[in-house]
Write a protein that holds these residues in place. Structure first.
Motif, PDB file in Angstrom:
ATOM      1  N   ALA A 117       0.830  -1.206   0.000  1.00 32.58           N
ATOM      2  CA  ALA A 117       0.000   0.000   0.000  1.00 32.58           C
ATOM      3  C   ALA A 117       0.862   1.253   0.000  1.00 32.58           C
ATOM      4  N   ASP A 118       1.958   1.239   0.775  1.00 37.93           N
ATOM      5  CA  ASP A 118       2.860   2.399   0.820  1.00 37.93           C
ATOM      6  C   ASP A 118       3.449   2.689  -0.556  1.00 37.93           C
ATOM      7  N   ALA A 119       3.872   1.635  -1.248  1.00 38.34           N
ATOM      8  CA  ALA A 119       4.491   1.809  -2.562  1.00 38.34           C
ATOM      9  C   ALA A 119       3.503   2.417  -3.549  1.00 38.34           C
ATOM     10  N   TYR A 120       2.268   1.923  -3.548  1.00 42.54           N
ATOM     11  CA  TYR A 120       1.284   2.500  -4.467  1.00 42.54           C
ATOM     12  C   TYR A 120       0.957   3.936  -4.076  1.00 42.54           C
ATOM     13  N   TYR A 121       0.775   4.195  -2.789  1.00 45.37           N
ATOM     14  CA  TYR A 121       0.431   5.546  -2.335  1.00 45.37           C
ATOM     15  C   TYR A 121       1.491   6.555  -2.774  1.00 45.37           C
ATOM     16  N   GLN A 122       2.757   6.194  -2.651  1.00 45.62           N
ATOM     17  CA  GLN A 122       3.825   7.111  -3.026  1.00 45.62           C
ATOM     18  C   GLN A 122       3.912   7.319  -4.538  1.00 45.62           C
ATOM     19  N   SER A 123       3.315   6.415  -5.312  1.00 45.16           N
ATOM     20  CA  SER A 123       3.313   6.577  -6.770  1.00 45.16           C
ATOM     21  C   SER A 123       2.227   7.542  -7.248  1.00 45.16           C
ATOM     22  N   ARG A 124       1.299   7.904  -6.373  1.00 42.20           N
ATOM     23  CA  ARG A 124       0.185   8.776  -6.756  1.00 42.20           C
ATOM     24  C   ARG A 124       0.648  10.232  -6.866  1.00 42.20           C
ATOM     25  N   PRO A 125      -0.047  11.035  -7.669  1.00 43.14           N
ATOM     26  CA  PRO A 125       0.259  12.467  -7.708  1.00 43.14           C
ATOM     27  C   PRO A 125       0.150  13.081  -6.312  1.00 43.14           C
ATOM     28  N   ARG A 126       0.928  14.114  -6.072  1.00 46.12           N
ATOM     29  CA  ARG A 126       0.938  14.735  -4.743  1.00 46.12           C
ATOM     30  C   ARG A 126      -0.471  15.199  -4.330  1.00 46.12           C
ATOM     31  N   GLY A 127      -1.216  15.751  -5.280  1.00 40.94           N
ATOM     32  CA  GLY A 127      -2.566  16.206  -4.972  1.00 40.94           C
ATOM     33  C   GLY A 127      -3.479  15.077  -4.528  1.00 40.94           C
ATOM     34  N   SER A 128      -3.300  13.903  -5.108  1.00 41.65           N
ATOM     35  CA  SER A 128      -4.114  12.750  -4.713  1.00 41.65           C
ATOM     36  C   SER A 128      -3.743  12.270  -3.316  1.00 41.65           C
ATOM     37  N   ARG A 129      -2.456  12.370  -2.980  1.00 42.38           N
ATOM     38  CA  ARG A 129      -2.037  11.986  -1.625  1.00 42.38           C
ATOM     39  C   ARG A 129      -2.610  12.954  -0.587  1.00 42.38           C
ATOM     40  N   ILE A 130      -2.610  14.250  -0.930  1.00 39.12           N
ATOM     41  CA  ILE A 130      -3.248  15.236  -0.048  1.00 39.12           C
ATOM     42  C   ILE A 130      -4.738  14.919   0.091  1.00 39.12           C
ATOM     43  N   GLY A 131      -5.363  14.571  -1.041  1.00 43.07           N
ATOM     44  CA  GLY A 131      -6.792  14.279  -1.026  1.00 43.07           C
ATOM     45  C   GLY A 131      -7.159  13.127  -0.119  1.00 43.07           C
ATOM     46  N   ALA A 132      -6.290  12.137  -0.002  1.00 39.35           N
ATOM     47  CA  ALA A 132      -6.561  10.996   0.883  1.00 39.35           C
ATOM     48  C   ALA A 132      -6.656  11.435   2.339  1.00 39.35           C
ATOM     49  N   TRP A 133      -5.930  12.498   2.692  1.00 35.32           N
ATOM     50  CA  TRP A 133      -6.017  13.060   4.047  1.00 35.32           C
ATOM     51  C   TRP A 133      -7.218  13.986   4.188  1.00 35.32           C
ATOM     52  N   ALA A 134      -7.487  14.764   3.158  1.00 40.66           N
ATOM     53  CA  ALA A 134      -8.488  15.827   3.259  1.00 40.66           C
ATOM     54  C   ALA A 134      -9.923  15.332   3.181  1.00 40.66           C
ATOM     55  N   SER A 135     -10.163  14.241   2.458  1.00 37.43           N
ATOM     56  CA  SER A 135     -11.537  13.790   2.229  1.00 37.43           C
ATOM     57  C   SER A 135     -12.012  12.820   3.307  1.00 37.43           C
ATOM     58  N   LYS A 136     -13.085  13.190   3.989  1.00 34.38           N
ATOM     59  CA  LYS A 136     -13.764  12.287   4.924  1.00 34.38           C
ATOM     60  C   LYS A 136     -14.801  11.511   4.101  1.00 34.38           C
ATOM     61  N   GLN A 137     -14.316  10.614   3.281  1.00 32.77           N
ATOM     62  CA  GLN A 137     -15.115   9.998   2.225  1.00 32.77           C
ATOM     63  C   GLN A 137     -16.437   9.414   2.728  1.00 32.77           C
ATOM     64  N   SER A 138     -17.491   9.688   1.989  1.00 32.44           N
ATOM     65  CA  SER A 138     -18.857   9.198   2.211  1.00 32.44           C
ATOM     66  C   SER A 138     -19.610   9.936   3.311  1.00 32.44           C
ATOM     67  N   ARG A 139     -18.944  10.801   4.067  1.00 26.28           N
ATOM     68  CA  ARG A 139     -19.627  11.516   5.146  1.00 26.28           C
ATOM     69  C   ARG A 139     -20.183  12.847   4.642  1.00 26.28           C
ATOM     70  N   PRO A 140     -21.192  13.404   5.328  1.00 28.00           N
ATOM     71  CA  PRO A 140     -21.822  14.645   4.856  1.00 28.00           C
ATOM     72  C   PRO A 140     -20.808  15.787   4.721  1.00 28.00           C
ATOM     73  N   LEU A 141     -20.937  16.566   3.654  1.00 29.90           N
ATOM     74  CA  LEU A 141     -20.067  17.708   3.362  1.00 29.90           C
ATOM     75  C   LEU A 141     -20.926  18.966   3.272  1.00 29.90           C
ATOM     76  N   GLU A 142     -20.645  19.945   4.133  1.00 25.74           N
ATOM     77  CA  GLU A 142     -21.496  21.132   4.192  1.00 25.74           C
ATOM     78  C   GLU A 142     -21.384  22.001   2.948  1.00 25.74           C
ATOM     79  N   SER A 143     -20.191  22.026   2.317  1.00 25.41           N
ATOM     80  CA  SER A 143     -20.005  22.845   1.128  1.00 25.41           C
ATOM     81  C   SER A 143     -18.693  22.463   0.450  1.00 25.41           C
ATOM     82  N   ARG A 144     -18.559  22.864  -0.799  1.00 28.25           N
ATOM     83  CA  ARG A 144     -17.295  22.645  -1.498  1.00 28.25           C
ATOM     84  C   ARG A 144     -16.158  23.407  -0.813  1.00 28.25           C
ATOM     85  N   PHE A 145     -16.489  24.560  -0.274  1.00 25.76           N
ATOM     86  CA  PHE A 145     -15.484  25.371   0.406  1.00 25.76           C
ATOM     87  C   PHE A 145     -14.897  24.629   1.601  1.00 25.76           C
ATOM     88  N   ALA A 146     -15.735  23.873   2.310  1.00 26.47           N
ATOM     89  CA  ALA A 146     -15.243  23.113   3.469  1.00 26.47           C
ATOM     90  C   ALA A 146     -14.208  22.079   3.037  1.00 26.47           C
TER      91      ALA A 146
END
Length: 211
Positions: A117-146
């Protein structure tokens, strides 16, 4: 006499219904799809079930496969991740419209090793790696700004240095016990062949199916 000649017969290499090793045939079909599909030839529908038995299905991207199984990645705190961990089984469906082919796969799922998993994660674009931290996937999102605020927060946190893989984000490997290959034929008289085995690692049994 009705002509049953398949106008797409040239897309099928030999008689695939005689297949005994499904991974080899899947590899051939995926390579064909890479040459003919306009977008994401590795896209598939993943089906899971929740605790009540209600099914869920969504599109994902296959990130690797070999005789151990088919690998994809997800947030384990998402609806998909929770259902995979709870049920321990899933189903996949690949449909390549340009080739008039489909592959259906079922079996148990398990988490891939951390180093994989580490090897694949490090192969992803930097923005996608940030996204894995930023997105609380499947949970309610109040706005795009949030969401954008979360992206900015983790972008600042990690600066220009390394971005570690989140503990809640990893890969799953589906170990198939059932793989069905389907090829479109005229008048809905399709070719279908099903390979099954009692458990991963055991011998495959092959049978043709009525359309």
């Amino acid at each position: 006499m009705t002509d049953l000649k398949d106008p797409h017969e040239e897309l099928t290499k030999g008689d695939f219904t005689e297949v005994t090793q499904p991974f080899d045939l899947f590899s051939e079909w995926l390579e064909d799809a890479k040459a003919s599909e306009p977008n994401d030839p590795n896209a598939f529908a993943l089906a899971t079930v929740d605790q009540t038995g209600m099914p869920n299905v969504r599109m994902l991207l296959l990130k690797g496969f070999d005789e151990r199984g088919f690998v994809f990645y997800t947030n384990f705190e998402s609806t998909k991740g929770k259902e995979l961990l709870q049920a321990g089984k899933a189903a996949m469906c690949f449909h390549w419209k340009s080739l008039r082919r489909q592959v259906r796969i079922r079996g148990p799922v398990s988490e891939v090793p951390a180093d994989e998993a580490d090897a694949y994660y490090q192969s992803r674009p930097r923005g996608s790696r940030i996204g894995a931290w930023a997105s609380k996937q499947s949970r309610p999102l109040e706005s795009r700004f949030a969401l954008e605020k979360e992206v900015a927060k983790f972008t600042a946190k990690f600066g220009i240095g390394d971005i570690p893989r989140p503990d809640h984000w990893s890969g799953m490997r589906l170990e198939p016990v059932s793989i069905e290959f389907w090829h479109d034929r005229p008048f809905r008289l399709h070719d279908r062949v099903l390979l099954t085995r009692e458990a991963p690692g055991q011998k495959w049994k092959r049978e043709r199916l009525y359309p």
